[in-house]
Motif scaffolding. Structure first.
Motif, PDB file in Angstrom:
ATOM      1  N   TYR A 247       0.789  -1.175  -0.048  1.00 45.74           N
ATOM      2  CA  TYR A 247       0.059   0.131   0.087  1.00 45.74           C
ATOM      3  C   TYR A 247       0.884   1.398  -0.073  1.00 45.74           C
ATOM      4  O   TYR A 247       0.469   2.119  -0.566  1.00 45.74           O
ATOM      5  CB  TYR A 247      -0.817   0.101   1.276  1.00 45.74           C
ATOM      6  CG  TYR A 247      -1.889   1.155   1.254  1.00 45.74           C
ATOM      7  CD1 TYR A 247      -2.930   1.147   0.314  1.00 45.74           C
ATOM      8  CD2 TYR A 247      -2.079   2.102   2.191  1.00 45.74           C
ATOM      9  CE1 TYR A 247      -4.046   1.886   0.399  1.00 45.74           C
ATOM     10  CE2 TYR A 247      -2.694   3.008   2.306  1.00 45.74           C
ATOM     11  CZ  TYR A 247      -4.037   3.010   1.210  1.00 45.74           C
ATOM     12  OH  TYR A 247      -4.645   4.261   1.464  1.00 45.74           O
TER      13      TYR A 247
ATOM     14  N   GLY B  87      -6.634  -0.686   2.200  1.00 45.50           N
ATOM     15  CA  GLY B  87      -6.107   0.394   2.719  1.00 45.50           C
ATOM     16  C   GLY B  87      -6.884   1.728   2.889  1.00 45.50           C
ATOM     17  O   GLY B  87      -6.765   2.467   3.810  1.00 45.50           O
TER      18      GLY B  87
ATOM     19  N   GLN C 205      -1.545   4.535  -1.294  1.00 45.17           N
ATOM     20  CA  GLN C 205      -1.838   5.400  -0.453  1.00 45.17           C
ATOM     21  C   GLN C 205      -1.942   7.001  -1.142  1.00 45.17           C
ATOM     22  O   GLN C 205      -2.909   7.721  -0.761  1.00 45.17           O
ATOM     23  CB  GLN C 205      -0.713   5.711   0.863  1.00 45.17           C
ATOM     24  CG  GLN C 205      -1.092   6.541   1.944  1.00 45.17           C
ATOM     25  CD  GLN C 205      -0.126   6.490   2.919  1.00 45.17           C
ATOM     26  OE1 GLN C 205       1.144   6.340   2.710  1.00 45.17           O
ATOM     27  NE2 GLN C 205      -0.444   6.723   4.130  1.00 45.17           N
TER      28      GLN C 205
END
Length: 394
Positions: A31, A73, A97
């Motif tokens: 992530y 995430g 992210q």
């Protein structure tokens, strides 16, 4: 026996927790680490779209390695329900992210199509363009002048798109009347402007708008921005300026704005006018005379007549001393700062030099030589134009 079973259960539980922890660490690394994109893409998030749909779209475009990890995430960061509609630029090697942040942050679209309504000194034009993610440059789809041309199909189709970005780009040196007149002709805006704002009170800049935005509200935004720019310039002004108020600074900045379109010259042009004010000389600047004739309602479209240069009006700086009573246009921040902090020169004259800029002088003799050179350039340009006309431009 039961002790043996309990021991095995604890072992399996610890192993499971260990594996789960490893899986979480691996997923977090997936992530957070740079993604697989080799070049930028434009991700479109439709109004009402789900995180699942967006994640699968990103996986299809090879922007993320796992749609599931992307969703997990986003859920962990409590952003799954914060999707924002629009078109968003995803940079090469962006992590999951970073992509989640881009599509949930909100604000203006950063890619896709946009329509720019340009309010210029001489005309209003409309430009339709689209960002090419690979080069991060806009590709023009159409451009037209609404007064003279019918809107092309590319404009109507782009305007109909829900995620098209709309901007109004206002050039430095346009007058308040020109701005109001242009805004009234823009179909994407609504509402009326009851009166033309004071000259100089609107900040030249690029303003993001949405369909149906109120014209008066946009004008108020421009006024607020210009008031802030003027206050900053006044605060930063040189102590020995022959200027007594922010309004006078605004007037001087507007003259500087109209006298030169060359950014590097603003400080020198400002120094000429400040030196003249300090020496009690008249400013003798054509743009003020022109404003006295047009009142800022459009362009003069011809040269000044001798009678107009001799006529005493509040704006004829060949006749009156000091500054005219009001600004003659809306100056930008650079001209405001040039007026507040002019270059330190001894120049008191300037004239066009044939390159788009000016030749500056400290003595009348030097200035007269510069004027003679400019007259020669004008004559040569006139002869060349006449020659082209007689030969059909060949």
């Amino acid at each position: 026996m039961w002790r043996h079973i309990a021991a095995n259960a604890i072992t399996f539980l610890m192993l499971g927790l260990f594996l789960l922890g490893g899986l979480i660490i691996w997923g977090k690394s997936q992530y957070d680490t740079p993604g697989p994109l080799s070049q930028a893409i434009c991700v479109q998030v439709e109004r009402g779209a789900s995180m699942r749909k967006v994640s699968e779209n990103l996986a299809d475009q090879k922007a993320v390695t796992s749609a599931a990890i992307f969703r997990l995430g986003a859920s962990y960061e409590e952003k799954s329900s914060q999707l924002k509609a629009g078109s968003f630029l995803v940079e090469p090697q962006a992590s999951m992210q970073e992509i989640v942040d881009v599509i949930t942050r909100g604000g203006a679209s950063t890619c896709g199509t946009e329509i720019v309504y340009r309010i210029g000194v001489n005309q209003v034009s409309v430009q339709v363009r689209e960002l090419d993610p690979a080069t991060n440059r806009f590709v023009e789809l159409a451009e037209f002048t609404p007064v003279a041309e019918e809107a092309p199909q590319a404009y109507t189709e782009t305007l109909a798109k829900a995620d098209t970005r709309l901007r109004i780009a206002m050039a430095e040196g346009v007058t308040s009347w020109q701005i109001v007149n242009a805004l009234e002709g823009m179909e994407v805006l609504s509402g009326d402007v009851d009166e033309t704002p004071a000259e100089g009170a609107l900040a030249p800049d690029s303003y993001e708008v949405r369909k149906g935005d109120d014209r008066a509200t946009l004008i108020a935004q421009m006024e607020t921005a210009q008031a802030a720019h003027l206050a900053a310039a006044w605060e930063a002004r040189d102590a020995d300026l022959p200027i007594n108020s922010p309004e006078e600074l605004l007037i001087l900045a507007s003259i500087i704005e109209k006298e030169t379109g060359v950014a590097q010259e603003r400080g020198q042009v400002a120094s000429v006018f400040v030196n003249r004010l300090n020496q009690g000389m008249r400013l003798q600047t054509d743009p003020t005379v022109i404003y006295g004739i047009t009142k800022g309602e459009g362009v003069l479209g011809r040269g000044l007549r001798r009678s107009e240069l001799r006529r005493e009006t509040p704006y004829n700086t060949y006749v009156i001393a000091g500054l005219p009573p009001t600004p003659i246009a809306n100056p930008g921040r650079a001209s405001l700062m040039a007026a507040a902090q002019p270059e330190q020169t001894e120049y008191i004259f300037f004239v066009a030099d044939g390159t788009g800029g000016h030749a500056f002088a400290t003595t009348l003799k030097e200035h007269n030589n510069n004027v003679a050179r400019w007259r020669q350039i004008e004559a040569e340009q006139g002869a060349a134009a006449a020659g082209n006309a007689s030969t059909g431009g060949n």
